[in-house]
Scaffold this motif. Sequence first.
Motif, PDB file in Angstrom:
ATOM      1  N   GLN A  75       0.830  -1.207   0.000  1.00 22.22           N
ATOM      2  CA  GLN A  75       0.000   0.000   0.000  1.00 22.22           C
ATOM      3  C   GLN A  75       0.866   1.260   0.000  1.00 22.22           C
ATOM      4  O   GLN A  75       2.071   1.217   0.204  1.00 22.22           O
ATOM      5  CB  GLN A  75      -0.920   0.002   1.228  1.00 22.22           C
ATOM      6  CG  GLN A  75      -1.866  -1.180   1.283  1.00 22.22           C
ATOM      7  CD  GLN A  75      -2.681  -1.336   0.014  1.00 22.22           C
ATOM      8  OE1 GLN A  75      -3.388  -0.423  -0.405  1.00 22.22           O
ATOM      9  NE2 GLN A  75      -2.561  -2.511  -0.616  1.00 22.22           N
ATOM     10  N   THR A  76       0.203   2.382  -0.218  1.00 23.80           N
ATOM     11  CA  THR A  76       0.875   3.684  -0.160  1.00 23.80           C
ATOM     12  C   THR A  76       0.782   4.224   1.266  1.00 23.80           C
ATOM     13  O   THR A  76      -0.294   4.160   1.879  1.00 23.80           O
ATOM     14  CB  THR A  76       0.225   4.682  -1.131  1.00 23.80           C
ATOM     15  OG1 THR A  76       0.350   4.161  -2.462  1.00 23.80           O
ATOM     16  CG2 THR A  76       0.897   6.050  -1.053  1.00 23.80           C
ATOM     17  N   TRP A  77       1.886   4.717   1.771  1.00 23.53           N
ATOM     18  CA  TRP A  77       1.909   5.250   3.138  1.00 23.53           C
ATOM     19  C   TRP A  77       0.958   6.447   3.243  1.00 23.53           C
ATOM     20  O   TRP A  77       0.963   7.326   2.367  1.00 23.53           O
ATOM     21  CB  TRP A  77       3.327   5.668   3.522  1.00 23.53           C
ATOM     22  CG  TRP A  77       3.454   6.072   4.965  1.00 23.53           C
ATOM     23  CD1 TRP A  77       3.560   7.332   5.457  1.00 23.53           C
ATOM     24  CD2 TRP A  77       3.469   5.193   6.090  1.00 23.53           C
ATOM     25  NE1 TRP A  77       3.646   7.298   6.825  1.00 23.53           N
ATOM     26  CE2 TRP A  77       3.590   5.998   7.252  1.00 23.53           C
ATOM     27  CE3 TRP A  77       3.396   3.817   6.251  1.00 23.53           C
ATOM     28  CZ2 TRP A  77       3.643   5.471   8.538  1.00 23.53           C
ATOM     29  CZ3 TRP A  77       3.448   3.274   7.532  1.00 23.53           C
ATOM     30  CH2 TRP A  77       3.567   4.097   8.653  1.00 23.53           C
ATOM     31  N   PRO A  78       0.129   6.503   4.282  1.00 21.49           N
ATOM     32  CA  PRO A  78      -0.853   7.588   4.413  1.00 21.49           C
ATOM     33  C   PRO A  78      -0.173   8.956   4.559  1.00 21.49           C
ATOM     34  O   PRO A  78       0.909   9.067   5.135  1.00 21.49           O
ATOM     35  CB  PRO A  78      -1.619   7.237   5.694  1.00 21.49           C
ATOM     36  CG  PRO A  78      -1.287   5.820   5.988  1.00 21.49           C
ATOM     37  CD  PRO A  78       0.049   5.551   5.391  1.00 21.49           C
ATOM     38  N   GLU A  79      -0.823   9.965   4.024  1.00 18.02           N
ATOM     39  CA  GLU A  79      -0.339  11.331   4.180  1.00 18.02           C
ATOM     40  C   GLU A  79      -1.318  12.113   5.048  1.00 18.02           C
ATOM     41  O   GLU A  79      -2.505  11.796   5.094  1.00 18.02           O
ATOM     42  CB  GLU A  79      -0.196  12.010   2.812  1.00 18.02           C
ATOM     43  CG  GLU A  79       0.889  11.368   1.948  1.00 18.02           C
ATOM     44  CD  GLU A  79       1.115  12.134   0.655  1.00 18.02           C
ATOM     45  OE1 GLU A  79       0.412  13.155   0.453  1.00 18.02           O
ATOM     46  OE2 GLU A  79       1.969  11.715  -0.139  1.00 18.02           O
ATOM     47  N   PHE A  80      -0.806  13.104   5.740  1.00 18.67           N
ATOM     48  CA  PHE A  80      -1.670  13.922   6.598  1.00 18.67           C
ATOM     49  C   PHE A  80      -1.781  15.322   6.028  1.00 18.67           C
ATOM     50  O   PHE A  80      -0.898  15.792   5.300  1.00 18.67           O
ATOM     51  CB  PHE A  80      -1.122  13.966   8.034  1.00 18.67           C
ATOM     52  CG  PHE A  80       0.231  14.612   8.160  1.00 18.67           C
ATOM     53  CD1 PHE A  80       0.357  15.983   8.381  1.00 18.67           C
ATOM     54  CD2 PHE A  80       1.393  13.852   8.055  1.00 18.67           C
ATOM     55  CE1 PHE A  80       1.601  16.582   8.489  1.00 18.67           C
ATOM     56  CE2 PHE A  80       2.651  14.440   8.161  1.00 18.67           C
ATOM     57  CZ  PHE A  80       2.756  15.814   8.379  1.00 18.67           C
ATOM     58  N   ASP A  81      -2.880  15.953   6.360  1.00 20.47           N
ATOM     59  CA  ASP A  81      -3.121  17.335   5.977  1.00 20.47           C
ATOM     60  C   ASP A  81      -2.805  18.196   7.199  1.00 20.47           C
ATOM     61  O   ASP A  81      -3.454  18.058   8.236  1.00 20.47           O
ATOM     62  CB  ASP A  81      -4.580  17.499   5.549  1.00 20.47           C
ATOM     63  CG  ASP A  81      -4.888  18.914   5.057  1.00 20.47           C
ATOM     64  OD1 ASP A  81      -4.183  19.857   5.462  1.00 20.47           O
ATOM     65  OD2 ASP A  81      -5.855  19.073   4.295  1.00 20.47           O
ATOM     66  N   GLU A  82      -1.806  19.040   7.068  1.00 21.15           N
ATOM     67  CA  GLU A  82      -1.362  19.857   8.210  1.00 21.15           C
ATOM     68  C   GLU A  82      -2.534  20.627   8.820  1.00 21.15           C
ATOM     69  O   GLU A  82      -2.671  20.711  10.040  1.00 21.15           O
ATOM     70  CB  GLU A  82      -0.285  20.842   7.740  1.00 21.15           C
ATOM     71  CG  GLU A  82       0.343  21.650   8.850  1.00 21.15           C
ATOM     72  CD  GLU A  82       1.457  20.910   9.581  1.00 21.15           C
ATOM     73  OE1 GLU A  82       1.434  20.939  10.828  1.00 21.15           O
ATOM     74  OE2 GLU A  82       2.324  20.315   8.925  1.00 21.15           O
ATOM     75  N   ALA A  83      -3.389  21.170   7.969  1.00 23.20           N
ATOM     76  CA  ALA A  83      -4.511  21.975   8.469  1.00 23.20           C
ATOM     77  C   ALA A  83      -5.469  21.139   9.305  1.00 23.20           C
ATOM     78  O   ALA A  83      -6.090  21.639  10.253  1.00 23.20           O
ATOM     79  CB  ALA A  83      -5.248  22.607   7.297  1.00 23.20           C
ATOM     80  N   LYS A  84      -5.537  19.830   8.963  1.00 23.23           N
ATOM     81  CA  LYS A  84      -6.490  18.974   9.670  1.00 23.23           C
ATOM     82  C   LYS A  84      -5.907  18.350  10.934  1.00 23.23           C
ATOM     83  O   LYS A  84      -6.584  17.583  11.609  1.00 23.23           O
ATOM     84  CB  LYS A  84      -7.006  17.890   8.723  1.00 23.23           C
ATOM     85  CG  LYS A  84      -7.879  18.454   7.617  1.00 23.23           C
ATOM     86  CD  LYS A  84      -8.379  17.373   6.677  1.00 23.23           C
ATOM     87  CE  LYS A  84      -9.260  17.973   5.586  1.00 23.23           C
ATOM     88  NZ  LYS A  84      -9.749  16.953   4.623  1.00 23.23           N
ATOM     89  N   THR A  85      -4.660  18.669  11.251  1.00 27.57           N
ATOM     90  CA  THR A  85      -4.088  18.178  12.513  1.00 27.57           C
ATOM     91  C   THR A  85      -4.407  19.123  13.665  1.00 27.57           C
ATOM     92  O   THR A  85      -4.115  18.819  14.819  1.00 27.57           O
ATOM     93  CB  THR A  85      -2.555  18.033  12.410  1.00 27.57           C
ATOM     94  OG1 THR A  85      -1.979  19.321  12.163  1.00 27.57           O
ATOM     95  CG2 THR A  85      -2.168  17.064  11.309  1.00 27.57           C
ATOM     96  N   VAL A  86      -4.952  20.282  13.327  1.00 23.90           N
ATOM     97  CA  VAL A  86      -5.281  21.280  14.351  1.00 23.90           C
ATOM     98  C   VAL A  86      -6.701  21.029  14.848  1.00 23.90           C
ATOM     99  O   VAL A  86      -7.638  20.880  14.056  1.00 23.90           O
ATOM    100  CB  VAL A  86      -5.174  22.712  13.785  1.00 23.90           C
ATOM    101  CG1 VAL A  86      -5.512  23.740  14.857  1.00 23.90           C
ATOM    102  CG2 VAL A  86      -3.777  22.950  13.221  1.00 23.90           C
TER     103      VAL A  86
END
Length: 805
Positions: free
Chosen positions: A733-744
């Motif tokens: 699989q592809t390693w998940p990416e995060f959305d910086e804005a959604k970590t807040v």
Amino acid sequence: MSVKGTPYNHRAIEQKWQKIWDDEKAFAATDDYSKPKYYALVEFPYPSGQGLHVGHPRPYTALDIVARKRRMQGYNVLYPMGWDAFGLPTENYAIKNKIHPRIVTENNVKHFKQQLHSLGYSFDWDREINTTDPQYYKWTQWIFLKLFKEGLAYKSEMPINWCTSCKVGLANEEVVNGVCERCGSPVVRKVKSQWMLKITDYAEKLLEGLEDVDYIERVKVSQKNWIGKSQGAEVEFQVAGKEEKLTVYTTRPDTLFGATYMVVSPEHPMLDKYKEDIKNWDAIQDYREQAAKKSDFERSELAKEKTGVAIDGLSAINPVNEKEIPIWVSDYVLMSYGTGAIMAVPAHDTRDWEFAKKFDLPIIEVVAGGENVQEEAYTEVASGKLINSGFLDGLEVAEAKKKMIAFLEEKGIGKSKTNFKLRDWVFSRQRYWGEPIPIVKCEKCGYVPLPESELPLELPDVDSYMPTDNGESPLAAMTDWVNTTCPCCGGPAQRETDTMPQWAGSSWYFLRYTDPKNTEALASKEALKYWLPVDWYNGGMEHTTLHLLYSRFWHRFLYDQGVVPTKEPYQKRTSHGMILGENGEKMSKSRGNVVNPDDIVMDYGADTLRTYEMFIGAFDLSASWSENGVKGCRRFLDRVWKLQEILVDGNEYRSAFETKMHQTIQKVSSDFENLKYNTAIAAMMSLLNDFYKEGSINRAEFKTFLILLNPVAPHITEEIWENCGYEGRVYAQTWPEFDEAKTVEDTIELPVQINGKTRAVVTLPADVDKDTAIAAGKELIADKLTGTIVKEIYVPGRIINIVQK
């Protein structure tokens, strides 16, 4: 597929997926050099008869996590494994049990490999290497010949540590408290003609190379300290009434006026040269015999009691004031370090001061450190002004050094010198189970290298490999193999019978992994150019000095020869802490605190062992084993397994989990890269708890969670993935990416206090202003506000505090 009520059967699951990975060659690096590469490396183990211990999985799992994550990020990953299989322990076992060392090695490797396989590591087993394979050590011998032809391999008379029982030479680190680390028998010093490698020619390059690599600081410090570069002067002290001059090296030539005696090593050749002049020769000889029983490590130990004998009949002249000073023999001076002689300045050197106090020798202060020095003390000063020093009086230390060196050079009795503590590498062992050195000795031509076409020079397959009583290698008795012809003149010659040390095969093994089946070179130019340098190398802290130095030396030499494309072999080097017994002591059979990883795999599962060893504590620190900790990690995986029972549909993260999902991806991704495996697992445990609080997990959330956990616990995650009907394999699989804005966080929970005591908690928007926050807090605790409000405090994102009286 419904799994409700189906228990987590780790044995069946782990065997199933290990076979699938093997059949699919899931972790084989490819020869597609167009892809971005990542080379992760762990130190290959010595395959001992005891097999794997619980210390091995800690670094292997750590880099396995990185390797698995990198594959998911689209890299062509090389994560190899092999065997550092030559060495004395195997030979001793073979002698004791009358089994050929080759058979012992084969059996040990088979057992080790089975153990590693049971832990589910993503090693590329197609690239497995073994230092005892002639097709491997052919290239070890080839490198030696390159060194020999460049003048970097040479023969020299050297004192060695000789085990009276093993009948073999030992490295300094194999001697503990005067006895052999392996068998406990007394170790004595013997002078032996040894092969040496001139690593000192590379001292400056090895220092320079540290500026270009990403090593943890303590690893760099250990390298720099071992190389030990210093600036100072060589000074000649005339032996009174003789032609002999004793040369010393000192970093503090400014203190020469404070030199009140000299000390020479017990092995110093001057002693034998002037034997007839030494009136107390018997005492000197007795002392030399005692010193021969100690290793260099013991002799240079700072804390040990100082011993020595004054030479009655010889003295020296201090060159700066013409004063006659005594010469002593002491074992804290080593012939293998410096010149084998030192000038002693007891007022400003710890060891010299202790020696002078014990033997009532003069102590003259020559650097004033700004306060009075009492009779019973010494001062180690790098600054201050010179006193009692003639033409240097009143000068600062730095200026005094320059002036003294100028004086020595003008008088022809000394010179400025850069010195290194590093000494040439003793490169031969008097044993059978090692790489043969491809050199013959001809009476006419001297030492002659074998033609490269005759490599590998294989070990003779003989019935007897018992050690000899005279200090020679067991190969010396194998005359049919030893007697040969000179490649140069064709006359009679004898093969070298010493073998290489275990360090030899481990000094270049990382290169062979890049192209392990190549018969024309140690590896192809294309493979070396693509894979080097190693991106991340992890190993024990005990190997960050010698092994690291030796392999860096060989690599830099091969770079200078045009064989490898990079100056340094490893871009990044980290080290892990030891795993101790439950009692906090080092694991050993004698302490009865050894944990067998096979038992943990059988009872709790490989994924539990992997998870526990990553969760046990900070990766770079030692940690004590805990059976309860193992059980706790098993309970965590049981709860992961049971998430299947509360799985619901959903192709996107739910709003209640969106922030936590992105925060967890960010946290796990970062922590895996920064050796913070314990906190990465803690973050996943926290997310797991949130799912159980909610009473459900949807398919999108579960998919991400399984990918994040997979590098740590690959078997259980693959099984759940298949059970849930997700496509493909987790490892692909592809390693998940995060959305910086959604970590807040969109909302925050704030404690509401009255006079500093929390009375309630209010949930508010993360960007709430002061007035709104205080108003909301006051409304929540209105019934408790019974006094007069004198102050309203809002610490953004932290607290609301209402002060009343």
